[in-house]
Design a protein around this motif. Structure first.
Motif, PDB file in Angstrom:
ATOM      1  N   THR A 142       0.816  -1.219   0.000  1.00 14.17           N
ATOM      2  CA  THR A 142       0.000   0.000   0.000  1.00 14.17           C
ATOM      3  C   THR A 142       0.850   1.270   0.000  1.00 14.17           C
ATOM      4  N   THR A 143       2.148   1.142   0.239  1.00 12.82           N
ATOM      5  CA  THR A 143       3.035   2.316   0.281  1.00 12.82           C
ATOM      6  C   THR A 143       3.801   2.517  -1.024  1.00 12.82           C
ATOM      7  N   LEU A 144       3.514   1.714  -2.063  1.00 13.81           N
ATOM      8  CA  LEU A 144       4.368   1.712  -3.258  1.00 13.81           C
ATOM      9  C   LEU A 144       3.909   2.668  -4.359  1.00 13.81           C
ATOM     10  N   GLU A 145       3.026   3.557  -4.060  1.00 14.18           N
ATOM     11  CA  GLU A 145       2.698   4.722  -4.882  1.00 14.18           C
ATOM     12  C   GLU A 145       2.229   4.422  -6.308  1.00 14.18           C
ATOM     13  N   PRO A 146       0.951   4.150  -6.498  1.00 16.97           N
ATOM     14  CA  PRO A 146       0.419   4.028  -7.872  1.00 16.97           C
ATOM     15  C   PRO A 146       0.603   5.305  -8.690  1.00 16.97           C
ATOM     16  N   PHE A 147       0.668   6.459  -8.007  1.00 15.23           N
ATOM     17  CA  PHE A 147       0.819   7.733  -8.719  1.00 15.23           C
ATOM     18  C   PHE A 147       2.283   8.102  -8.956  1.00 15.23           C
ATOM     19  N   TYR A 148       3.207   7.170  -8.751  1.00 15.77           N
ATOM     20  CA  TYR A 148       4.624   7.511  -8.827  1.00 15.77           C
ATOM     21  C   TYR A 148       5.007   8.091 -10.202  1.00 15.77           C
ATOM     22  N   LEU A 149       4.399   7.596 -11.272  1.00  9.59           N
ATOM     23  CA  LEU A 149       4.772   8.064 -12.610  1.00  9.59           C
ATOM     24  C   LEU A 149       4.386   9.520 -12.852  1.00  9.59           C
ATOM     25  N   LEU A 150       3.634  10.114 -11.929  1.00  8.16           N
ATOM     26  CA  LEU A 150       3.255  11.522 -12.065  1.00  8.16           C
ATOM     27  C   LEU A 150       4.257  12.450 -11.384  1.00  8.16           C
ATOM     28  N   ARG A 151       5.231  11.883 -10.700  1.00  3.77           N
ATOM     29  CA  ARG A 151       6.220  12.713  -9.998  1.00  3.77           C
ATOM     30  C   ARG A 151       7.161  13.397 -10.983  1.00  3.77           C
ATOM     31  N   GLU A 152       7.656  14.551 -10.570  1.00  4.65           N
ATOM     32  CA  GLU A 152       8.503  15.340 -11.460  1.00  4.65           C
ATOM     33  C   GLU A 152       9.845  15.711 -10.844  1.00  4.65           C
ATOM     34  N   GLY A 153      10.174  15.145  -9.684  1.00  2.92           N
ATOM     35  CA  GLY A 153      11.486  15.403  -9.099  1.00  2.92           C
ATOM     36  C   GLY A 153      12.590  14.827  -9.966  1.00  2.92           C
ATOM     37  N   PRO A 154      13.779  15.444  -9.963  1.00  2.00           N
ATOM     38  CA  PRO A 154      14.876  14.975 -10.838  1.00  2.00           C
ATOM     39  C   PRO A 154      15.220  13.503 -10.635  1.00  2.00           C
ATOM     40  N   HIS A 155      15.319  13.064  -9.378  1.00  2.00           N
ATOM     41  CA  HIS A 155      15.675  11.670  -9.135  1.00  2.00           C
ATOM     42  C   HIS A 155      14.540  10.735  -9.533  1.00  2.00           C
ATOM     43  N   PRO A 183       2.265   3.369 -23.192  1.00  2.00           N
ATOM     44  CA  PRO A 183       0.808   3.543 -23.112  1.00  2.00           C
ATOM     45  C   PRO A 183       0.305   3.214 -21.709  1.00  2.00           C
ATOM     46  N   ARG A 184      -0.665   3.977 -21.245  1.00  2.00           N
ATOM     47  CA  ARG A 184      -1.265   3.750 -19.926  1.00  2.00           C
ATOM     48  C   ARG A 184      -2.603   3.022 -20.099  1.00  2.00           C
ATOM     49  N   PHE A 185      -3.149   2.574 -18.996  1.00  2.00           N
ATOM     50  CA  PHE A 185      -4.481   1.985 -19.044  1.00  2.00           C
ATOM     51  C   PHE A 185      -5.543   3.037 -19.339  1.00  2.00           C
ATOM     52  N   GLU A 219     -16.268   0.486 -12.452  1.00  2.00           N
ATOM     53  CA  GLU A 219     -15.631   1.722 -11.995  1.00  2.00           C
ATOM     54  C   GLU A 219     -14.119   1.616 -12.114  1.00  2.00           C
ATOM     55  N   VAL A 220     -13.502   2.597 -12.778  1.00  2.00           N
ATOM     56  CA  VAL A 220     -12.048   2.616 -12.978  1.00  2.00           C
ATOM     57  C   VAL A 220     -11.453   3.685 -12.069  1.00  2.00           C
ATOM     58  N   SER A 221     -10.550   3.283 -11.186  1.00  6.57           N
ATOM     59  CA  SER A 221      -9.971   4.221 -10.217  1.00  6.57           C
ATOM     60  C   SER A 221      -8.905   5.094 -10.874  1.00  6.57           C
ATOM     61  N   PRO A 222      -8.657   6.290 -10.326  1.00  8.37           N
ATOM     62  CA  PRO A 222      -7.557   7.122 -10.836  1.00  8.37           C
ATOM     63  C   PRO A 222      -6.206   6.408 -10.737  1.00  8.37           C
ATOM     64  N   GLN A 223      -6.028   5.628  -9.668  1.00  7.66           N
ATOM     65  CA  GLN A 223      -4.757   4.904  -9.498  1.00  7.66           C
ATOM     66  C   GLN A 223      -4.498   3.946 -10.654  1.00  7.66           C
ATOM     67  N   TRP A 224      -5.574   3.344 -11.159  1.00  4.00           N
ATOM     68  CA  TRP A 224      -5.419   2.382 -12.258  1.00  4.00           C
ATOM     69  C   TRP A 224      -5.095   3.087 -13.568  1.00  4.00           C
ATOM     70  N   LEU A 225      -5.715   4.208 -13.810  1.00  6.12           N
ATOM     71  CA  LEU A 225      -5.594   4.897 -15.096  1.00  6.12           C
ATOM     72  C   LEU A 225      -4.163   5.261 -15.441  1.00  6.12           C
ATOM     73  N   VAL A 226      -3.325   5.535 -14.444  1.00  3.29           N
ATOM     74  CA  VAL A 226      -1.963   6.030 -14.733  1.00  3.29           C
ATOM     75  C   VAL A 226      -0.949   4.904 -14.888  1.00  3.29           C
ATOM     76  N   LEU A 227      -1.341   3.666 -14.621  1.00  2.00           N
ATOM     77  CA  LEU A 227      -0.378   2.565 -14.710  1.00  2.00           C
ATOM     78  C   LEU A 227      -0.055   2.237 -16.165  1.00  2.00           C
ATOM     79  N   PRO A 228       1.195   1.922 -16.473  1.00  3.85           N
ATOM     80  CA  PRO A 228       1.545   1.478 -17.837  1.00  3.85           C
ATOM     81  C   PRO A 228       0.902   0.128 -18.143  1.00  3.85           C
ATOM     82  N   SER A 229       0.306   0.004 -19.311  1.00  9.81           N
ATOM     83  CA  SER A 229      -0.387  -1.239 -19.658  1.00  9.81           C
ATOM     84  C   SER A 229       0.566  -2.413 -19.826  1.00  9.81           C
ATOM     85  N   CYS A 230       1.853  -2.120 -20.040  1.00 14.79           N
ATOM     86  CA  CYS A 230       2.812  -3.213 -20.237  1.00 14.79           C
ATOM     87  C   CYS A 230       3.025  -4.032 -18.970  1.00 14.79           C
ATOM     88  N   ILE A 231       2.612  -3.517 -17.812  1.00 12.07           N
ATOM     89  CA  ILE A 231       2.807  -4.273 -16.568  1.00 12.07           C
ATOM     90  C   ILE A 231       2.096  -5.623 -16.661  1.00 12.07           C
TER      91      ILE A 231
END
Length: 774
Positions: free
Chosen positions: A179-192, A204-206, A331-343
């Protein structure tokens, strides 16, 4: 020493440079896999270059253990450097993660078709290339190394070692931490974080682009991106990327080598030995217990993570293995929408690969021992039944194949049969994916649309396994009642398949016999390129569709088997849920006219003599081509009885309206054959015999009543030329036709048949009813 330490932004194409010019690259490079790089000093050249056909398995495994020990020593040496750096502070830890991220980014060209060993066409494409192209296998491998150098991606050996090293870093993350592994991680913009994300921004995302942008606003407003990311989330997402870029392409290479070893075993022993030797060095690593254990632990995390992203409120339940309710949702959650479909594509593909390369009789791959059975079954069922989440029908079809294979294992089978969640969801999921593959993206070479049928076979086999179970039978009836449009569209596809497959099989059998009778046996082989039509040849004169063609005998057998399987599934559903078949007149008509009447007429009607043995006294060729007319006749007769039990009057009236295939003599002949051959129980025979007698009496009385009646053309449906019972006005073409005919049409084609304007089933009830009222 390490990319990331200097602050340089990782770039595609840096993989080879990091392999050849960095400290980590130097440490992790030693491998048994890169034959073309090490040439005569390679593991294959030293250990597996000659006489493999005569080597014992014990001898091979002894060498593989030695190779595994060597690679694991390489990883231990790498860990002895990485571990202190990770503990030395944030800057040092970021530099380590940055190096691995730069290697993944620098090697992402490996996922492109042009840089794959099989050119992105799978094992069949690889075999075709080896068989028809003048470039030998050794040269193909050498060219792969040259591509790595020119395109800048890392070699297969370094990729595997680096991915395994990353898996070791993921290992301390336990399922409760998912639960701590951040589904929204791909939206981060920090350099690292951008270093870690790398090329996943281009995947491509879902969700659609607009949905991803809306999700970014949502995540920002909820504060999900406010705090800095933590190391477990960084390394988890880095592992997902590495799985896609560093691991999956290498496993595909191994699959190609296995396919080539089998294909060339008799044709070209030299190619066989080269391919088999390559597979053995790949297997030394990819088949090792240590690697499969780490991979299984990682995949458990990914499966729990994906399910938690789809159902955020249940994420902790999935991690704890205590999920209740259903994994099917609109119902499609926001967390799902941002995941890459290749997973999901990568998970399913890797499980496909490890299953397909397992030797016959050896049992399932060891990887399945390390996977959480419940998580895997829940994920596969989720893929099957959620077209809003997973829009790729090919992937959903593959998931059905995977699920069917899992049921062969007693542990998985027990869960399928007894888990309340799975019992509630598997049948609806199978129904939905059966319909979804109707629109699957066909291969360019799939001129007979066999892919669609092949994806449906495991779905039907699943039905055969689970429908006798009370919980799954209840799920079928509930789905049919609560989702009648979906269920009836599924039935429509099933009946279309059955009719087409059996017709194709029987027509091909008749053609085979004609060729043999005329002494043209040479035509019973795959056609030469020069003999196919000009528009099916390439510019060089080769057969454009060579990989999809089968000789008539193989084609006949395949379609007979598929047709028998489809009829068997329809029989099971007719037995378990006849009420849902008769609720829609157009579906009942489709089943009786286009499927059962048509098949019965072909089996025992005027054309049945075409299917008998060519000459008196000659041995029947039915077994050779998997043609089982007695079993087909028995199932067809019983299906008439099943639906008649639900509404005999409606069924008999519908049959008599079939002016193409209904013949009283044909039905009476079916009764005689069933009685003579004792192919059916006495009770069922009596019930069918009574049904036929009443049916023929009804037809005779109707014929007498209509003998002197003339029907005006305006009262006839423009497509079927039958008297319209419920005339409606089509809103796009303003054509009047019978409701049951247009409803049957839009079950297969979402358009107006007279102008091809969009018009689907969800529109039909309101528009047609309103039109009829006007």
């Amino acid at each position: 020493m390490m990319a990331g330490a200097s602050g340089a932004v990782p770039q595609p194409g840096m993989g080879w440079r990091l392999q050849s010019e960095s400290l980590f690259g130097w440490i992790l490079s030693p491998t048994c896999i890169d034959t073309a790089l090490y040439k005569e000093q390679s593991a294959r050249s030293v250990h597996f270059s000659r006489g493999l056909a005569s080597r014992s398995r014990a001898s091979v495994e002894s060498v593989q253990r030695l190779l595994r020990d060597t690679v694991q020593e390489v990883l231990r040496q790498g860990s002895s450097i990485v571990a202190p750096l990770l503990r030395a502070g944030e800057a040092s830890r970021n530099a380590v993660v940055g190096w691995f991220a730069a290697l993944v980014t620098g090697s992402q060209a490996r996922t492109k078709s042009a840089n794959m060993m099989d050119q992105g066409q799978g094992p069949q494409g690889f075999l075709s290339m080896l068989e028809n192209a003048p470039v030998p296998l050794e040269m193909q491998m050498q060219m792969q190394i040259m591509k790595a150098q020119t395109s800048g991606f890392a070699t297969s050996g370094l990729c595997v070692n680096s991915f395994w090293a990353i898996l070791e870093l993921v290992k301390p993350i336990k399922l409760p931490q998912v639960t701590t592994l951040e589904p929204f991680y791909l939206l981060r913009e920090g350099p690292h974080d951008k270093e870690v994300i790398g090329g996943f921004l281009e995947e491509p995302r879902f969700g659609e682009t607009s949905e991803v942008e809306a999700t970014k606003e949502y995540a920002t407003s909820k504060g999900h991106l406010k705090d800095p990311s933590k190391f477990p989330a960084q390394i988890f997402w880095l592992a997902i990327r590495a799985f896609h870029v560093l691991c999956v392409p290498v496993m595909k290479e191994n699959l190609c080598m296995v396919a080539a070893a089998g294909f060339f075993q008799q044709k070209n022993p030299a190619v066989m030995e080269t391919a088999l030797g390559e597979h053995l060095v790949y297997e030394a690593i990819l088949g090792s217990s240590a690697f499969l254990g780490d991979l299984g632990t990682f995949l458990n995390l990914v499966m729990a993570f994906c399910l938690g992203a789809a159902f955020p409120e249940k994420a902790a339940e999935f991690a704890a293995g205590k999920v209740l309710g259903s994994v099917l949702t609109e119902e499609v959650s926001p967390q799902w929408l941002v995941l890459p479909s290749c997973i999901l594509e990568d998970i399913v593909e890797v499980l496909e690969i490890v299953t397909s390369i397992q030797p016959p009789g050896k049992g399932p791959s060891e990887l399945f021992l390390h996977l959480d059975a419940q998580l895997l079954l829940l994920l596969v069922t989720f893929i099957l039944g959620n077209g809003q989440h997973v829009k790729n029908p090919n992937l959903r079809g593959k998931a059905a194949t995977l699920l069917k294979g899992l049921t062969a294992n007693s542990n998985y089978r027990h869960l399928v049969e007894n888990s309340p969640v799975l019992a509630n969801d598997i049948v609806p999921g199978c129904i939905r994916v059966f319909t979804a593959v109707e629109k699957t993206k066909q291969s360019f070479y799939d001129i007979r649309m066999q892919l669609k049928y092949q994806l449906r076979i495991p779905i039907m086999e699943l039905f055969e396994r689970v429908l006798p179970l009370e919980a799954h039978k209840k799920a079928l009836k509930s789905f049919a009642t609560e989702n009648p449009d979906e269920f009836l569209k599924f039935l429509n596809n099933l009946m279309n398949d059955a009719t087409m497959q059996l017709e194709e099989g029987m027509d091909t059998l008749i053609e085979i016999r004609r060729l043999m009778r005329e002494g043209k046996e040479a035509e019973l082989t795959r056609p030469a390129a020069s003999s196919v039509a000009e528009d099916e040849q390439t510019g060089e004169g080769t057969d454009l569709y060579a990989r999809s063609r089968a000789d008539p005998k193989a084609h006949c057998k395949q379609y007979m088997q598929m047709g028998h399987r489809t009829i068997s599934t329809l029989w099971s559903i007719s037995r378990e849920a006849p009420m849902v078949i008769i609720t829609k007149l157009n579906v009942l008509q489709q089943m009786l006219h286009n499927c059962l009447n048509s098949c019965l007429d072909r089996l025992v009607g005027p054309r049945c003599l075409e299917l008998k043995a060519p000459q008196k006294g000659q041995v029947s060729d039915f077994e050779e081509y998997s043609f089982k007319p007695k079993e087909l006749l028995q199932m067809i007769a019983e299906m008439y009885v099943f639906v008649a039990r639900a509404d005999k009057e409606k069924v008999q009236k519908t049959i008599t309206e079939d002016g193409r295939s209904y013949r009283p003599k044909t039905f009476q002949k079916a009764v005689s054959i069933l009685r003579r051959e004792q192919m059916i129980s006495a009770d069922m025979l009596q019930e069918f015999s009574t049904f036929v007698q009443e049916l023929n009496d009804l037809a005779e009385s109707q014929e007498a009543a209509l003998a002197n009646v003339t029907v005006p053309d305006d009262f006839l449906d423009p497509i079927m030329s039958e008297i319209m019972v419920d005339p409606v006005l089509l809103p796009t073409s303003n054509t009047i036709m019978d409701r049951k005919v247009i409803e049957r049409h839009i079950m297969s084609n979402d358009d107006d048949p007279f102008n091809r304007a969009d018009f689907n089933h969800s529109d039909s009830s309101e528009l047609l009813q309103a039109s009829a009222t006007r």
